[in-house]
Design an enzyme around this catalytic site. Structure first.
Site, short mmCIF file in Angstrom:
data_model
loop_
_atom_site.label_atom_id
_atom_site.label_comp_id
_atom_site.label_asym_id
_atom_site.label_seq_id
_atom_site.Cartn_x
_atom_site.Cartn_y
_atom_site.Cartn_z
N GLY A 14 0.84 -1.21 0.00
CA GLY A 14 0.00 0.00 0.00
C GLY A 14 0.86 1.25 0.00
O GLY A 14 1.88 1.30 0.70
N ARG A 75 0.86 -5.27 -6.43
CA ARG A 75 1.01 -6.58 -5.80
C ARG A 75 1.27 -7.56 -6.94
O ARG A 75 0.55 -7.58 -7.92
CB ARG A 75 -0.26 -6.97 -5.05
N ASP A 106 5.46 -5.03 6.03
CA ASP A 106 5.95 -6.39 6.32
C ASP A 106 5.99 -7.30 5.10
O ASP A 106 6.93 -8.07 4.91
CB ASP A 106 5.03 -7.05 7.36
N THR A 128 4.18 2.49 5.73
CA THR A 128 2.75 2.12 5.73
C THR A 128 2.01 3.04 6.69
O THR A 128 2.55 3.36 7.75
CB THR A 128 2.51 0.65 6.16
N ASP A 130 -0.29 2.21 8.53
CA ASP A 130 -0.80 1.43 9.67
C ASP A 130 0.12 1.44 10.91
O ASP A 130 -0.32 1.10 12.00
CB ASP A 130 -1.01 -0.03 9.26
N ASP A 132 2.21 -0.72 11.63
CA ASP A 132 2.10 -2.08 12.20
C ASP A 132 3.35 -2.93 11.95
O ASP A 132 3.27 -4.15 11.99
CB ASP A 132 0.86 -2.78 11.61
N ARG A 174 -5.52 -2.08 8.88
CA ARG A 174 -5.47 -3.53 8.61
C ARG A 174 -5.81 -4.29 9.89
O ARG A 174 -6.88 -4.05 10.45
CB ARG A 174 -4.09 -3.93 8.06
#
Ligand code: F6P
Length: 323
Positions: A14, A75, A106, A128, A130, A132, A174
């Site tokens: 993303g 992707r 990741d 990202t 996120d 995360d 996410r």
């Protein structure tokens, strides 16, 4: 000193605001230290198809203020196979790429690890919205995304106040609740629901709203992380249980675009330069990481095994501040 002459750079997964600042920094720092820098479009997919161009300092002019990634991202299912990874390493060789800097999350790190196992040295930069990625306190794009959400919350609060309503806001992340938790605090939410925490809708959403009403509150905000979802159903349930008119807003990809904040531009610029310096010092197969506010680096294999947890103090604070 390493014998690297040419560095490739790509963005994968993303997009996130600030990725352009990171690319710009890799290109300009790389050239400053005497490297050739090749820009690879559309992530690993572009690497497989040789969608690669030599970068100059001018190639990355006028991008620092733009969201998204000017190299684009994709992707690739072909890359997720062993022959795909071998082909990618072979194509990198054809273009003279001796090492690759990958900006992403990741999933992108896992792709980079596969490439490193086939002999292409890699460096990962965390990007990202996120936040995360376990190996770092901070990921490029997180601050901008939170500020975009905050802007939406401020607007929603204006109308929630005017109509004495409740608003349910679903935010991205996410499977992680870092955006949700932070904006719940900055936006003054009555309740926040995170994937990391077990919850009960009556105890964690309805009760704080009713308690708030009993203390004189007239409008309410509930933040729900995407990893839980169901904002529309939650809004209906609140209305049924409390008789308070409730509206749901799902922010979706609005959160991912937009001009990066100063913080993201500076962090991305620092991380891009740090990645180039790692290669310059002979390091390989590392990821850039923020620890206690400073930049450091971690072995990519170790980085992918790490786990990140929600800040419990922040979660507790989010509840106390609803008084
Ligand atoms: O990882 C960034 C992110 O925006 C997540 O918050 C979200 O779950 C996901 O990407 C959405 O992915 P896509 O753009 O492919 O729908």
């Amino acid at each position: 000193m390493s014998n690297i002459k040419t560095i490739g750079v790509l963005t994968s997964g993303g997009d996130a605001p600030g990725m352009n600042a990171a690319i710009r920094s890799v290109v300009r720092t790389g050239i400053f230290y005497g490297y050739n820098v090749m820009g690879i479009r559309k992530g690993y997919e572009g690497l497989l198809y040789g969608d690669i161009d030599k970068m100059t300092p001018r190639s990355v002019g006028d991008i620092i203020h733009r969201g998204g990634t000017f190299l684009q991202t994709a992707r690739s299912s072909e890359f997720n196979t062993e022959p795909g990874v071998e082909k990618a390493v072979a194509i990198a060789k054809v273009f003279g790429i001796d090492a690759l800097i990958v900006i992403g999350g990741d999933g992108s790190y896992r792709g980079a690890l596969d490439l490193s196992k086939k002999g292409l040295p890699v460096i990962g930069i965390p990007g990202t919205i996120d936040n995360d990625i376990a190996s770092t306190e901070y990921t490029i794009g997180f601050d901008t995304a939170m500020n975009t959400v905050q802007d939406a919350i401020d607007k929603i609060r204006d109308t929630a106040y005017s109509h004495e309503r409740c608003s349910v806001l679903e935010v991205m992340g996410r499977k992680a609740g870092y955006i949700a938790l932070n904006v719940a605090i900055s936006g003054g939410a009555e309740a926040v629901i995170l994937p990391e925490k077990e919850f009960n809708i009556d105890r964690d959403i309805i009760k704080p709203i009713i308690d708030g009403r009993n203390r004189g509150k007239k409008h309410y905000l509930v933040v729900i992380a995407e990893g839980i979802g169901g904002a529309i159903e939650v809004a209906k349930y609140i209305e049924e249980k409390t008789d308070i008119k409730t509206r749901a807003t799902i922010l979706e990809h609005i959160q991912r675009g937009g001009s990066p904040t100063v913080y993201d531009r500076v962090m991305a610029s620092r991380m891009g330069a740090f990645a180039v310096k790692l290669l310059k010092s002979g390091s390989a197969n590392r990821v850039v990481s923020v620890q206690n506010g400073s930049l450091t680096d971690i072995d990519i294999n170790d980085a992918l095994k790490m786990k990140k947890t929600i800040n419990e103090d922040l979660f507790e604070l989010s509840k106390i501040l609803t008084l």
